[in-house]
Design a protein around this motif. Structure first.
Motif, mmCIF file in Angstrom:
data_model
loop_
_atom_site.group_PDB
_atom_site.id
_atom_site.type_symbol
_atom_site.label_atom_id
_atom_site.label_comp_id
_atom_site.label_asym_id
_atom_site.label_seq_id
_atom_site.Cartn_x
_atom_site.Cartn_y
_atom_site.Cartn_z
ATOM 1 N N TYR A 77 37.631 40.793 45.990
ATOM 2 C CA TYR A 77 38.958 41.100 45.453
ATOM 3 C C TYR A 77 38.886 42.329 44.562
ATOM 4 O O TYR A 77 37.907 42.532 43.839
ATOM 5 N N PRO A 118 41.644 37.656 31.071
ATOM 6 C CA PRO A 118 41.920 37.694 32.505
ATOM 7 C C PRO A 118 42.415 39.061 32.971
ATOM 8 O O PRO A 118 42.963 39.825 32.181
ATOM 9 N N ARG A 156 43.223 41.814 48.059
ATOM 10 C CA ARG A 156 42.081 41.142 48.682
ATOM 11 C C ARG A 156 41.374 42.170 49.563
ATOM 12 O O ARG A 156 41.997 42.838 50.375
ATOM 13 N N VAL A 205 33.818 36.972 45.301
ATOM 14 C CA VAL A 205 34.456 35.765 44.775
ATOM 15 C C VAL A 205 33.511 34.946 43.893
ATOM 16 O O VAL A 205 33.978 34.233 42.996
ATOM 17 N N LYS A 250 36.557 33.752 38.529
ATOM 18 C CA LYS A 250 36.926 32.387 38.171
ATOM 19 C C LYS A 250 38.436 32.355 37.976
ATOM 20 O O LYS A 250 39.001 33.247 37.337
ATOM 21 N N LYS A 251 39.097 31.345 38.534
ATOM 22 C CA LYS A 251 40.540 31.237 38.366
ATOM 23 C C LYS A 251 40.837 31.007 36.895
ATOM 24 O O LYS A 251 40.185 30.208 36.222
ATOM 25 N N TYR A 252 41.823 31.711 36.401
ATOM 26 C CA TYR A 252 42.177 31.604 34.991
ATOM 27 C C TYR A 252 43.271 30.572 34.793
ATOM 28 O O TYR A 252 44.315 30.625 35.432
ATOM 29 N N HIS A 253 43.007 29.626 33.909
ATOM 30 C CA HIS A 253 43.997 28.640 33.492
ATOM 31 C C HIS A 253 44.408 29.030 32.075
ATOM 32 O O HIS A 253 43.579 29.000 31.168
ATOM 33 N N LYS A 309 44.404 41.029 36.421
ATOM 34 C CA LYS A 309 45.273 40.800 37.569
ATOM 35 C C LYS A 309 44.556 41.179 38.870
ATOM 36 O O LYS A 309 43.903 42.215 38.952
#
Length: 135
Positions: A27, A15, A21, A44, A48-51, A17
């Motif tokens: 981003y 991931p 925006r 966008v 992908k949002k990182y979990h 940081k």
């Protein structure tokens, strides 16, 4: 990332940081120095949002990225063998485990091509191996 062996390349790296925006659909990311030649603003649809999960992370230090921002896949070992039967042909295949990939991402490749490019993989294999068949 582009280039040969595209199907084996990771879909996402990171991931990283999010720094800022930029507009409604882009981003700016904080990328490491090794990716300085790559633009740092992404739409966008490419993010992908990182979990958090340590098994998802590829360490960039272990991947040798060249100036075109690609890397060469290298095989680790052969997992299985089979023969693909066509009408008048038999094609020997080997299941290859690739570096930086798990067993679920191993691929079936034509044995002759792999033997030609990576003969060291076959050093411990018997030349008269018994093959399974694909139904």
């Amino acid at each position: 990332m582009s280039g040969k062996g595209k199907k084996l390349q990771p879909r996402f790296v990171g991931p990283y940081k999010v720094v800022q925006r930029v507009g409604n659909v882009a981003y700016k990311l904080e990328l490491p120095p090794s990716l300085s030649r790559m633009p740092n603003v992404f739409h966008v649809s490419m993010l992908k949002k990182y979990h958090p999960d340590l098994s998802h992370i590829l360490q960039l230090e272990s991947i040798e990225i060249d100036e075109t921002l690609t890397y060469e896949e290298k095989p680790v070992k052969l997992l299985d063998r089979k023969v693909k039967k066509l009408r008048n042909k038999r094609i020997p295949l080997v299941k290859v485990l690739w570096r930086n990939h798990g067993q679920e991402e191993a691929t079936w490749e034509v044995e002759e091509a792999i033997r030609g490019k990576y003969p060291d993989l076959f050093a411990n294999q018997e030349s008269s191996a018994v093959y399974g068949t694909e139904n």
